[in-house]
Structure formats: C-alpha cells, structure tokens
Design an enzyme around this catalytic site. Structure first.
Site, mmCIF file in Angstrom:
data_model
loop_
_atom_site.group_PDB
_atom_site.id
_atom_site.type_symbol
_atom_site.label_atom_id
_atom_site.label_comp_id
_atom_site.label_asym_id
_atom_site.label_seq_id
_atom_site.Cartn_x
_atom_site.Cartn_y
_atom_site.Cartn_z
ATOM 1 N N LYS A 127 2.471 23.137 76.591
ATOM 2 C CA LYS A 127 1.133 23.212 75.982
ATOM 3 C C LYS A 127 0.448 21.845 75.977
ATOM 4 O O LYS A 127 -0.776 21.761 76.019
ATOM 5 C CB LYS A 127 1.274 23.751 74.563
ATOM 6 C CG LYS A 127 -0.036 24.075 73.855
ATOM 7 C CD LYS A 127 0.265 24.748 72.517
ATOM 8 C CE LYS A 127 -0.971 25.046 71.710
ATOM 9 N NZ LYS A 127 -0.624 25.742 70.462
ATOM 10 N N GLU A 156 -6.144 28.258 65.488
ATOM 11 C CA GLU A 156 -4.904 28.474 64.731
ATOM 12 C C GLU A 156 -5.095 28.363 63.214
ATOM 13 O O GLU A 156 -4.649 29.252 62.475
ATOM 14 C CB GLU A 156 -3.806 27.533 65.249
ATOM 15 C CG GLU A 156 -3.283 28.015 66.605
ATOM 16 C CD GLU A 156 -2.568 26.960 67.421
ATOM 17 O OE1 GLU A 156 -2.324 25.852 66.886
ATOM 18 O OE2 GLU A 156 -2.265 27.222 68.592
ATOM 19 N N ASP A 188 -2.423 22.022 59.618
ATOM 20 C CA ASP A 188 -1.604 22.677 60.636
ATOM 21 C C ASP A 188 -0.973 21.634 61.556
ATOM 22 O O ASP A 188 -1.623 21.119 62.468
ATOM 23 C CB ASP A 188 -2.494 23.649 61.427
ATOM 24 C CG ASP A 188 -1.721 24.414 62.501
ATOM 25 O OD1 ASP A 188 -0.528 24.125 62.703
ATOM 26 O OD2 ASP A 188 -2.324 25.305 63.128
ATOM 27 N N ASP A 238 0.613 33.767 69.208
ATOM 28 C CA ASP A 238 0.596 32.339 68.911
ATOM 29 C C ASP A 238 1.357 31.649 70.032
ATOM 30 O O ASP A 238 2.581 31.716 70.097
ATOM 31 C CB ASP A 238 1.278 32.101 67.549
ATOM 32 C CG ASP A 238 1.391 30.613 67.207
ATOM 33 O OD1 ASP A 238 0.920 29.773 68.013
ATOM 34 O OD2 ASP A 238 1.952 30.293 66.146
#
Lengths: 177, 620
Positions: B87, B184, B206, B25
């Site tokens: 990210k 994810e 999420d 992850d």
C-alpha cells in the site's frame, strides 16, 4: 417560483437575499437538500441519475459554502448587485488600514522568529476583534443602508483579514515542529 | 388463507431482494472484508475462522500466487518475491520512496508508478493489491453465497488523487464494482456513531501500518459531517518497526545483512513492538545468515525514546486539523482510536494527554474500518431506505494549477466538502494561439515543485484569435470518491476542447484493459463469458432502476410519448439481454441511459422542490 439550476444561491436555499442569516435554518436546509441530491443516494441507480446527482450535490455544496461564510456571502450579495468587490481595478484602501496591516504582518513575523506563542495569540485576538467589528458594520451597510460603496471597501478589508488569518495559521504550523 | 403475491408487470420477481455488497479495508499490514447480514455488520472470516488477511503476496516462477498467512510464512525464506506493505507504493514513483534501500525489493522505475521485480515478472502495486482484493472477493462470494453487486473500498483520508485512483484501479482489476471509495476514519465513525447514537464533535485518530489520518467530524441529526482532515500518507506502525530495526543494527555494530536477514530482523522488530504493548521489556534474538547471533533486551523506556519523534509526527497534523475545523480540544466530545498501531501504550497516552480525555477503544481497532465500510456498502447498494443518515466528506489536499513562475494557484482548497466543482477561465497570451497546456497539482505548498503533480494536459483546437481574446472555461470536478476530472470549453466559439487527463501517476483505462487482457490470456473464453455476464447485470440494474423511478413519478413528470419511448427501449434491451452479444447490450444500455437522462434531471428538480416546500411549511 421556478426551480432550476440557474437559481442564485439564496433562491436555492429558499432565503431572502440579505446579509443577516439564520445559521440554524441554513444548516437545516443544507442537510435536507443533500439528503435528496447526494451521490450516496444514487449509487445503485443509473449513470444518468448519478450524473445529475453529482451536479446538484456540487451545486448545493457551493451555495452552502458561499452563504455560510459571512465574507463570501457579502461578496456574493454585492455580485448580485453588479459589483465585483474584489476586482483588480478596485485597489484603493484607507492608509490607516494599510499601516495596521503592516503592523500585524511584522508582529506575526516577530512572534514566529521568537517562537513566542503568546505573542502570536495576541495578534490573532487583535485581528479577530477587527474582523468582528467590520462584519457587524457590513450588516448595517448591506441590509439597512444599502450603501454598496462602503460595503465594498469593508469587504476588501475583510479579505485582507482573511489573508492575515491564514498567515497566522502558517505561523502556528511553522512553530509546530 | 395466505394471499398470493403477484409482482407488478415489469418489476423483477424479487424487488426487495437483498443485494450482496461488502466493505473492504485494504490495509498496509492486514486487509478485511465485512458485510451486513440480517441487519448487523460482521467481518467475514476465512475457512479457518480468521478475520484478518495479511496484506502479503508471494509470487512463484510458475505464476502461482499465494496471499495472506501462507505468504507471510514465506517472507524470510524468499524476501524478493514476497511483497509486504504494498500500500505504501500505491500511486507512488520511485523518487517518492525515501527509504527504498531498506526494502528487500528490486524496484523498477516506471513512468506510471514504481514497479517491483519478482520471479513471476514485474508487478505494479495495483496488480499486487488486486491479488489481495481477489482473495477477499472470493471469500465474500463463498461466504455470502452469490455474486457481489459492489464493494466500498476504504482509503486513508490523506490519500491524494493518484493513490485513490490506483486503489480504484486495483478493485476494478479484481473484478469488483466500486460503489464508493470511503475514507478510513469516516468509515470508523460510521461504525462508532451508529453503535453509540452519539451527537457532537468527534476526533478519529487512525494510525495504521503505513498511514496516519486524523479526522474531525460533527455528528448531528443523522449527518456525519467531516469538518477537517489531516495526516501523513507515509507514517505508520512500519516506521516504529523500522526504528527498532535501526536500533538493533546499531547495538549489533552494523553487521552485514542479506535480504533474508533484513526481512527477519524487521519481523522480529514488529514482534518486539507488539510484545511491548503488555510488557515492559522484550528479548530480541536472531541468527543471521553469516552465523552471527543477535541477542538484545529492548525496554519500554528505550522504545519510547527511539520513537518519540514518530509520536510527535502524529500530533502536528492533529493540531492542524483542529485549527482547520475552527475548534479547540475542549470542543471534542470523544476520540475514536482506529488502526492496530493505536494499541501502543505510548500512542494512547499521547492522545489522551493531547485531548485531555481517555480515547474510546470499545470497538476492535483492526475491524472498525471494515465494519463501517460494510454498513455504507449496504446503503449504497440500495438495501435500505437511504435517508437514515448522510455522510459529508471532504477533500484532504488542495487542488491547484500551475501559473506563471511555477507557482501553484489553489482551485479547490483542502477540507472542501465533496462533491465539489469549480470553473476557472483562462485566456491565450499570443496572437493566433490554438493550444494551451494546463498542469494540475495537489498539495498545500506555494511552489509547484513542492506539490504533487497530478496531470498535465493540453487544450487543442482553440480558434485563432488575438492574444487575450479567447475565453477558455476549464471545469474541475471532484466526485464523491475524491477523484478529479476536468473538462474545458472555449466560450466565444463554443468549441468543446477534448481533454484526456493522463495521470502522472496511476493507470489510464487503456492500461487497465491491457492488464486485464494479459492476466486472462489463457482464459479468453472465460473473459468473454465474464464480459457478457457483467453487461447483463449492468443492463438489468439499469432496467430495475428505471422501473422503480417510473413507478414513483413517471406519470407526473413524463408525457405518454416519453414513457412509451422508454418502455420500447427497455423491451429492446431485454431482448438483447436474452441473446449473447455483450457489445450490443452495452450500447443499448448506454442509449437507454441517454434517453432517461432528462427524466433523471426532472426527478431531481422535483425532490429539491419538495425539500423547499417542506421547509417553508416548517418555518410558517
């Protein structure tokens, strides 16, 4: 029956080409087919197997999408009979339908401008009722009467319904700030 | 007396040897690596027993790279060279970063992707992510005691093609074999679904450090089918921190800040947000470089007020996803919470209110994605009979091409199950035209200028014909990673136009090779050894795969001559593996791949046939 990449979608799923469809059977076959061909089953194998798997999995997805949607299934059935229902040259639609469509578009715009959720839901329900009735007519036209002409007109009306439904979606999205 | 086990000729000595595979992850704030050990997915901890690796990288002028907690500790002292939340910049140009001024970085506008200037040189987000991944890879190899066969890397479901490509590039750059890019929320659903053996429709909400995803899935008879996904690739916990930061500045009457002050206040803001998870107020105090002291009380009420619009920004995509799935709130059986930001009480109450039920939080929201990725990696690596479950995911954003007037025509609509393909025919509009250019975009808007540009490419070598006579078929293919590739052919002449899709954002394979080279300049011998090692592993993997395929149905599908040909090539390849020229191994591996492609096709036909035969018996 020979099995190859050029089978039509019905053959791929082992189904008789007709409009009426057992959705549960379609879903079950889709799952068994993907269980055999999906790229996740080949991630540890050779590039050649991965490539074939992606092609087949894509093919199975495409066939499933086409058969699952009543409108796309009807368009595809007509194609198998040599009719391009949505061809540009095929533009005649009954005046009453065109008027109806204008009414719906105006109602959607009004609802959006007034941010009137209830009004939008009413239009949506009305459009959905018409859609349902025409889809039921398709069943008779395609499977019983084999009246391709009437089915083609019907399909084109349903294509408009689909467009109006997506405009309703956009209106909901625009009201949702 | 125990019987001696003798393996079949040509089989590897340990045919059922456990292949080491991990799920990673790669998060905005924290990253994790997990693996399946003795049938159970576990997060792999560092030597100090910590599961999380802060996604923070610190660079020094002498090329020393520090990652994780040690780097986190340096961020206020050395903000320019300590890169956090990288990210957010993956696959993004400078123009995409609306709040660039609030980061203490020196951005460099580059044609591929935005770059960041550090004392160790200009770094691309891909290289920085690779540094994080390398640490996780080392951790896994040490912890599992061997080289990894591959990894599943998770990405936000709402990541577009450029962001996915950038993530895959980073993994390759870190020396990882990417088994799959996995969304994810889907990874979280695997971890939850397999735990609870539940059937029905689930929503996965999420909210991570920098990204928000909502996915609607149907779990039924071992199939995880994503029905719709939506989200915001630039919305996460960082934005909540930022709101607190802005509130602090406003309360303190906009003091003049150094880069170190900015970093310090953002860190304090995050700490305050976390404290408010179980307290109703928090003190924020900080000493600025100017000597000014900041001392403020933030209450839950104020926090909820200044972040209300962010909470609403999560609900709008949630409504859209439900509509796309053709479902209503009543159809949703459970809501799974993923990502550290879902710990915020206001988020939990907003989600509970929206779905009219308390969300599920029984798995650690920080770990659930990595655990799901590990479970999937274990299957993809071939460690268990893969027919236990099937994952059907979708493409999050529509793919289209530019048509006349700058309009985008959708080729593959959003929420189409992948892998997906579509062929489209084009023609020329001038007599004798020999080339045409195609512009690929991703997004839902009608105007090309409102969508993300993925690639522009030219088709050359179209035979000259009168306008409208040429028929060029362009095939768009989205693979199981959600990545797009394009091929084209002129149908009348059969000319196969060669296309190289040059990503508008992202790296070409050449760039990766260059980056790999420059990072290994001082270790070229090491690199050759690595290349040889990789070629050998790849070749052996292919040989093993073919052996098991031959054992399964070689005799029924191939002629003796074909089997002999394959065996001869395998013997040849094995002799190359024993030698040490990696180029020769790679070429022979590719040749063997070619030779067996027909066999692969036959095997697939065969298994499809079996499905239909089985189905017909069932329906009798």
């Amino acid at each position: 029956m020979a099995l190859d990449f050029h089978q039509n979608h019905f053959e791929l799923f082992g189904l008789t080409p007709r409009y009426e469809l057992d959705n549960a059977a379609l879903d079950a076959t889709f799952r068994s087919l993907q269980n055999q061909v999906h790229p996740d089953k080949f991630a540890h194998l050779s590039d050649a197997e991965k490539r074939v798997s992606m092609q087949w999995s894509t093919r199975v997805n495409e066939a499933y999408q086409t058969l699952k949607s009543p409108l796309n299934r009807a368009i595809y059935l007509l194609q198998l009979h040599g009719i391009e229902a949505l061809a540009q040259t095929n533009t005649q639609l009954p005046m009453a339908f065109l008027m109806q469509q204008i009414d719906w578009r105006e109602a959607i715009q009004d609802a959006q401008q007034a941010a009137d959720m209830t009004a939008l839901q009413q239009v949506e329900a009305d459009v959905a009722t018409h859609g349902k009735r025409w889809r039921e007519q398709l069943l008779t036209q395609l499977d019983q009467q084999q009246d391709w002409r009437a089915a083609t007109d019907n399909v084109r009306q349903l294509k408009f319904i689909e467009k109006i439904m997506s405009e309703i979606d956009d209106a909901y999205a625009a009201m949702d700030v | 007396m125990a019987l001696l086990q003798i393996s079949e000729p040509g089989m590897s000595t340990a045919p059922h040897q456990h292949r080491l595979a991990v799920g990673i992850d790669l998060g905005t704030t924290n990253s994790l690596v997990a693996s399946v050990r003795n049938g159970v997915a576990v997060v792999l901890n560092d030597e100090d027993g910590r599961a999380l690796l802060p996604s923070v990288v610190h660079y020094q002028a002498d090329q020393t790279v520090t990652v994780g907690y040690a780097a986190l500790a340096l961020q206020s002292a050395d903000p320019h060279n300590t890169l956090v939340s990288i990210k957010r910049f993956m696959g993004r140009g400078l123009a995409d970063i609306v709040d660039a001024a609030s980061f203490p970085y020196q951005f460099v506008d580059a044609p591929g992707m935005v770059q960041l200037k550090t004392c160790a040189g200009v770094k691309s987000p891909v290289a920085v992510s690779a540094d994080i991944l390398r640490v996780l890879r080392d951790r896994a190899e040490r912890s599992l005691g061997g080289e990894l066969v591959g990894a599943v890397i998770t990405v936000p479901a709402y990541f577009d093609d450029a962001q996915r490509q950038a993530t895959k590039d980073a993994a390759k750059f870190a020396g990882l074999n990417v088994l799959r890019l996995l969304n994810e929320p889907t990874a979280a659903a695997i971890a939850y679904g397999l735990d609870n053996a539940s059937e029905g429709v689930y929503a996965v909400f999420d909210l991570g450090g920098g990204t928000f995803d909502i996915s609607i899935l149907r779990l039924s008879q071992g199939v995880f089918e994503v029905l719709a996904t939506n989200g915001d690739a630039a919305l996460g916990g960082d934005d909540f921190d930022h709101r607190i930061y802005c509130w602090v500045l406003e309360q303190a009457k906009f003091p003049i800040l150094t880069a170190g002050d900015t970093r310090l206040l953002l860190t304090k803001a995050r700490a305050a947000k976390e404290t408010l998870t179980d307290h109703t107020q928090v003190n924020i105090s900080a000493l600025l470089a100017s000597g000014e002291m900041i001392n403020l009380e933030l209450t839950t009420a104020i926090f909820n007020e200044i972040t209300a619009s962010l909470v609403n920004k999560t609900l709008s995509p949630t409504r859209k996803a439900l509509r796309d799935a053709g479902l209503t709130v009543e159809d949703v059986k459970g809501v799974v919470m993923v990502g550290g930001s879902t710990r915020m009480p206001r988020i939990q109450s907003a989600v509970a209110e929206f779905f009219q039920q308390a969300p599920l939080t029984n798995l650690d929201p920080d770990k659930v994605v990595a655990l799901g990725a590990a479970i999937q990696a274990n299957v993809l690596a071939g460690n268990r009979a893969a027919d236990d479950w099937l994952l059907l995911d979708v493409i999050p954003l529509s793919l289209g091409i530019e048509t006349m007037g700058g309009l985008a025509e959708k080729i593959i609509p959003r929420n189409t199950t992948i892998p997906a393909g579509r062929a489209q025919e084009f023609t020329t509009y001038k007599d004798g035209q020999t080339a045409m250019s195609i512009h690929l975009v991703q997004g839902e808007r009608e105007l090309v200028s409102d969508c993300r540009s993925l690639a522009k490419f030219e088709l050359r070598g179209i035979p000259p014909m009168v306008a409208g006579a040429a028929r060029i078929r362009v095939t768009f293919q989205v693979d199981a990673d959600g990545l797009l590739s394009v091929s084209a052919e002129e149908l009348k002449s059969g000319v196969q136009a060669t296309i190289v899709v040059k990503p508008a954002y992202g790296l070409s394979d050449d760039d990766i090779t260059k980056m790999l080279k420059s990072s290994n300049e001082n270790a070229s011998l090491d690199m050759q050894l690595r290349a040889l090692q990789e070629a050998r592993v790849e070749a052996q993997r292919l040989i093993d795969a073919i052996h098991s395929a031959l054992a399964e149905n070689g005799d029924s599908l191939l002629s003796d001559a074909e089997i002999q040909q394959i065996n001869a090539e395998i013997t040849q390849l094995q002799s190359y593996i024993a030698a040490d020229n990696h180029r020769v191994i790679i070429d022979a591996t590719e040749a063997l791949n070619q030779t067996t492609s027909n066999f692969a096709a036959k095997r697939m036909d065969n298994s499809v046939k079996q499905v239909l035969a089985g189905q017909r018996i069932d329906t009798l």
